[in-house]
Design an enzyme around this catalytic site. Structure first.
Site, mmCIF file in Angstrom:
data_model
loop_
_atom_site.group_PDB
_atom_site.id
_atom_site.type_symbol
_atom_site.label_atom_id
_atom_site.label_comp_id
_atom_site.label_asym_id
_atom_site.label_seq_id
_atom_site.Cartn_x
_atom_site.Cartn_y
_atom_site.Cartn_z
ATOM 1 N N GLN A 243 0.816 -1.212 0.000
ATOM 2 C CA GLN A 243 0.000 0.000 0.000
ATOM 3 C C GLN A 243 0.853 1.266 0.000
ATOM 4 O O GLN A 243 0.350 2.356 -0.217
ATOM 5 C CB GLN A 243 -0.920 0.009 1.228
ATOM 6 C CG GLN A 243 -1.965 -1.088 1.215
ATOM 7 C CD GLN A 243 -2.763 -1.112 2.510
ATOM 8 O OE1 GLN A 243 -2.972 -0.073 3.129
ATOM 9 N NE2 GLN A 243 -3.197 -2.286 2.925
ATOM 10 N N CYS A 244 2.140 1.126 0.282
ATOM 11 C CA CYS A 244 3.034 2.275 0.332
ATOM 12 C C CYS A 244 4.023 2.208 -0.821
ATOM 13 O O CYS A 244 4.332 1.132 -1.331
ATOM 14 C CB CYS A 244 3.798 2.311 1.660
ATOM 15 S SG CYS A 244 2.729 2.401 3.113
ATOM 16 N N THR A 245 4.509 3.367 -1.215
ATOM 17 C CA THR A 245 5.540 3.421 -2.243
ATOM 18 C C THR A 245 6.873 3.076 -1.591
ATOM 19 O O THR A 245 7.443 3.880 -0.857
ATOM 20 C CB THR A 245 5.608 4.823 -2.876
ATOM 21 O OG1 THR A 245 4.331 5.145 -3.410
ATOM 22 C CG2 THR A 245 6.644 4.866 -3.978
#
Length: 700
Positions: free
Chosen positions: A574-576
Site C-alpha cells: 500500500q506504500c511506495t
C-alpha cells in the site's frame, strides 16, 4: 523650512563641483543677495530626478537587451522653467528617456547624455573612486569642445547640455545606486565668468510683461524652440524677435542693447541655472563681449492674470574671449572641466512594485542568466509558456511541480483522488503535517503550495479517480464523467505527465494521448506524453510517440493486459517502497528531458537516432532508465510494439471507433485488450523453449 532649504542647496552645490569634487572656483548659489558688478557668476546645479518608470525601463533593458553588456545607453532627460518661486532645478528622467524621440511634456528642455550601468557594485565603486570618472568627464568635455568649435552646438543647443549617468542595478533586490553629472567647460579660478552689471528682474531690463507673455506663448506653441532651450533675441521696435541660436553667427558687431540671449532657465533662485554655463562658453568663443542674458522663468505667463508678476531675470555676463581660450584649449585642461556630480543616491524599486511581480521577475532572471552566461541559443520562454497536466499529486507529482517551477512554468493542473496522509509530507515536498492532520485533498493542497511558492502561477486542481482497466467498481455515470473530464483535460494541455502510483492508472491517459496524435482539426498541437515510474532503486522516464516521431509507450513491454493491482494489497504494497532520493532524481530528469525537447528545433517530435540533431540542452532520448545501486543512467531509443495493449494501431482504431463504450468494456474486463491488439495470438504461437528470461542488470 528656509534654513533647511538653504542647507540642502549648499549640500547639492558641494556635490556639483568638478570631476574630482572641487567646485572649480564657482561659488555656490545660497539664496543670498544678488551678485554685484564684477562678481563671479554663481550657478544653481541641476538635481537629477529619475522617476519609477525610469528604473523599471532600465530593468527591462538590462534583462532583455543589455544582459551582461555594459555598453552605454543614450539617455535623454529634461528640465522645465520653474513654475513657481519654490521650484527646484530638476532634471527629470522618465521611462521614455531611452527612446530616440521621447514624448516629454510641453515646455520641456532636453538634456542628452549616456547611461552606463555596471554589472557589479565593485566596478561601480572603482569607477567613482579611480581616475575613470575624471576620464569620462574629459571625454564629455572633448565632445563638448568639438561641438562648440564646429558650431554644431549653436545649431543644436542640446549639445550644450551633456549628461553622464553612472549606475549599478542590483536586479535580485531591485536596488539601484547612481550618480549623475552634467559636464561643463569654463575658465577656472580668477578667470571665471563674471558680471559687468548686477542681475535684475527682466521687466527692469527692457523686457516688459507684454514681451515676456508673448515669449511664453511662443514657447508653448513651438516645441522645437522650447526644446532647444536657448535662442537669440533681436529688438524690433517695442518688441523682440526670437531667432535660432545659430543666427548668432550672422551677427558681426559686438553685443549691444539691440541684441540679447534668451535661455530657458532651470533655476528659481537669484542665480541662473547650471545649463547656462556652456552657453556662456559658446558665446565667448563665437561672439565674445558683454551679453545681456534673459533667464526665462515664466512658462505660463500668457495664461495668467495681470496680478501675477513675471519672475524672469536678466544677467549681465562678461563673456570674455580670454576665458574661452583657457577653457577651449586642446585638450581641455582638467582645471577647466566641471562635472556637476550629484551625490550618490540609492533607489529601492520594490517599494513601488507588486510583490508578486517582483517574485516572478526574480524567477525569470535565474533562467535568463543561463542564456546570458552559458547558452545564448537558449529560449527560456518556450518552457515557461507550456501548460502541464500532472496526473498524480503524490511523491512524483510534487517533485515534478517543484522542478517545473524552477523552469519558470506557471500553468499546471493537479489531478488526484487521494488525501494527504501522515506519511506523505516527508517525501512529498508540497505538503505539510497540517495538510495531513486535516486530511486535505492532495490536488488542492499541492495547487495551493505552488501558489504559495510562485504567487503568479496559474494552478488548477481536480479530484478525479482515473478509470482503469480491470477496475469495474465505478458506476456508469461516474465512469462517463471521469472519462470526459480526463479527455478534455488532456486535450487542453501541452504536456501530460503520468505520475500515478499504479500501473493501470496510466493506461487511459496514454491511450488518449495516442489518439490525440491523429486529430488534425483540434486547432492546437497534440500533447506530449511523459511517464515516470519508480522501483525500489531504479526508475523509468519515457516519452511516447508524438505525431510522426515513433517511440514506445509505457505499456509496449507488457506481455499481458493491466489488471487491478490495488485490491488485496498488504501494508508493504500500500506504500511506495522506494529509496527516498529516487523520486527527486527521476522527476528532475523527466522535466529536463521536456526542457531539452522544448528547445529542440523539431520540438516534441525530435528523434534520438544516431545522426539526429541535439537540442541546445543536449540529447533527447526516448527513454531513460536509472539505477541507483550503481549510479547509472541508460538513455535509449525505442520503437512501438506493434501488438501493444495501449498504443498499437488496432487498439487506437477500436477506441476511435467506439469511444466510451470501448472504455466501459475494458474497465470491466481488461483481457479484451490482448485479443484486440493481437497479443493473445502472439503468445499462443510462442513455444516455451523460445523464451529467454533476463532482467535489467543482465548483459544484452
Amino acid at each position: 523650512k528656509l534654513r533647511l532649504y538653504k542647507r540642502l542647496w549648499r549640500n547639492a552645490m558641494a556635490a556639483a563641483g568638478g570631476a574630482n569634487g572641487a567646485s572649480g572656483g564657482y561659488p555656490a548659489a545660497d539664496g543670498g543677495a544678488p551678485a554685484s558688478a564684477g562678481a563671479v557668476v554663481a550657478f544653481s546645479p541641476l538635481l537629477p530626478a529619475p522617476d519609477v518608470a525610469f528604473w523599471q525601463r532600465l530593468t527591462a533593458k538590462k534583462l532583455d537587451e543589455l544582459r551582461l553588456d555594459s555598453r552605454e545607453l543614450v539617455t535623454t532627460g529634461y528640465y522645465e522653467a520653474p513654475s513657481s518661486a519654490a521650484s527646484q532645478p530638476k532634471c527629470f528622467l522618465l521611462g521614455e528617456s531611452f527612446s530616440e524621440e521621447p514624448g516629454f511634456p510641453a515646455g520641456s528642455v532636453s538634456v542628452r547624455g549616456h547611461l552606463k550601468n555596471f554589472n557589479t557594485k565593485e566596478e561601480f565603486r572603482d569607477f567613482l573612486s579611480s581616475g575613470a570618472r575624471a576620464a569620462r568627464v574629459t571625454e564629455a568635455a572633448v565632445a563638448l569642445r568639438e561641438a562648440i568649435l564646429s558650431g554644431d552646438a549653436l545649431k543644436d543647443p542640446v549639445k550644450l547640455r551633456p549628461m553622464i549617468i553612472v549606475a549599478f542595478a542590483d536586479l535580485k533586490k531591485y536596488h539601484f545606486a547612481y550618480t549623475v553629472g552634467f559636464p561643463v567647460l569654463g575658465p577656472p579660478g580668477a578667470d571665471a565668468w563674471s558680471s559687468f552689471r548686477a542681475p535684475c528682474p527682466a521687466v527692469d531690463a527692457g523686457f516688459p510683461r507684454s514681451v515676456l507673455s508673448k515669449l511664453s506663448q511662443q514657447l508653448q506653441e513651438d516645441a522645437a524652440l522650447c526644446n532647444a532651450g536657448a535662442f537669440l533675441l533681436v529688438r524690433s521696435g517695442e518688441s523682440w524677435d526670437v531667432r535660432s541660436l545659430a543666427s548668432l553667427l550672422d551677427i558681426t558687431e559686438a553685443p549691444s542693447d539691440e541684441v540679447a540671449i534668451g535661455f530657458m532657465d532651470s533655476s528659481a533662485d537669484v542665480a541662473p541655472g547650471w545649463p547656462l554655463r556652456n552657453l556662456i562658453l559658446a558665446l565667448a568663443h563665437h561672439r565674445p563681449g558683454q551679453w545681456r542674458i534673459l533667464a526665462f522663468r515664466d512658462p505660463h505667463l500668457c495664461s495668467r492674470g495681470p496680478d501675477v508678476p513675471p519672475r524672469s531675470r536678466v544677467f549681465h555676463v562678461d563673456a570674455r574671449a580670454a576665458g574661452a581660450s583657457l577653457a577651449m584649449a586642446a585638450p581641455p585642461p582638467p582645471e577647466a572641466q566641471f562635472a556637476g556630480w550629484a551625490k550618490i543616491q540609492n533607489f529601492d524599486l520594490t517599494a513601488f512594485l507588486d510583490k508578486k511581480r517582483i517574485a516572478a521577475d526574480a524567477v525569470d532572471l535565474n533562467l535568463k542568466l543561463m542564456k546570458w552566461r552559458l547558452l545564448p541559443e537558449l529560449e527560456p520562454e518556450r518552457m515557461k509558456e507550456r501548460s502541464f497536466l500532472l496526473l498524480g499529486s503524490g511523491t512524483l507529482g510534487c517533485s515534478v511541480a517543484r522542478t517545473l517551477m524552477g523552469w519558470g512554468v506557471r500553468r499546471m493542473t493537479f489531478v488526484d483522488s487521494g488525501k494527504v496522509s501522515l506519511s506523505n509530507p516527508v517525501r512529498q515536498s508540497l505538503f505539510t503535517h497540517q495538510d495531513a492532520a486535516d486530511g486535505r485533498s492532495k490536488a488542492l493542497a499541492a495547487s495551493e503550495a505552488v501558489k504559495a511558492v510562485m504567487p503568479d502561477a496559474e494552478v488548477e486542481h481536480l479530484e478525479l479517480e482515473i478509470p482503469m482497466p480491470g477496475h469495474s467498481h465505478q458506476s456508469a455515470d461516474g465512469l462517463k464523467t471521469a472519462f470526459t473530464r480526463l479527455r478534455d483535460l488532456i486535450a487542453r494541455h501541452d504536456v501530460v505527465c503520468m505520475l500515478t502510483d499504479s500501473r493501470e492508472s496510466r493506461w487511459l491517459p496514454s491511450l488518449l494521448i495516442c489518439s490525440a496524435q491523429r486529430q488534425k482539426d483540434s486547432g492546437r498541437p497534440p500533447p506530449l506524453g511523459i511517464t515516470v515510474a519508480l522501483g525500489f532503486d531504479s526508475f523509468l522516464v519515457s516519452r511516447q510517440t508524438y505525431q510522426k516521431s515513433p517511440s514506445a509507450c509505457y505499456f509496449c513491454n507488457d506481455m499481458s493486459a493491466p489488471a487491478d493491482s490495488i485490491a488485496f494489497r498488504t501494508l508493504d504494497q500500500q506504500c511506495t517502497v522506494t529509496r527516498p532520493g529516487l523520486s527527486g532524481l527521476s522527476s528532475s530528469i523527466a522535466v529536463e528531458l521536456i526542457a531539452a525537447l522544448v528547445q529542440h528545433k523539431d520540438g516534441f517530435g525530435a528523434g534520438f537516432a544516431e545522426g539526429d540533431q541535439e537540442s541546445p540542452l543536449g540529447k533527447v532520448p526516448h527513454q531513460i532508465r536509472g539505477y541507483l545501486a550503481d549510479y547509472r543512467l541508460a538513455p535509449a531509443e525505442t520503437e512501438p510494439f506493434p501488438k501493444c495493449i495501449c498504443c498499437s494501431q488496432a487498439v487506437i482504431d477500436r477506441y476511435d471507433a467506439e469511444g466510451l463504450a470501448f472504455i466501459e468494456r475494458v474497465t470491466a474486463n481488461s483481457s479484451e485488450l490482448e485479443s484486440i491488439s493481437g497479443l493473445k495470438d502472439m503468445k499462443e504461437a510462442v513455444r516455451e523453449d523460445e523464451v529467454i528470461g533476463f532482467d535489467d542488470f543482465d548483459d544484452m
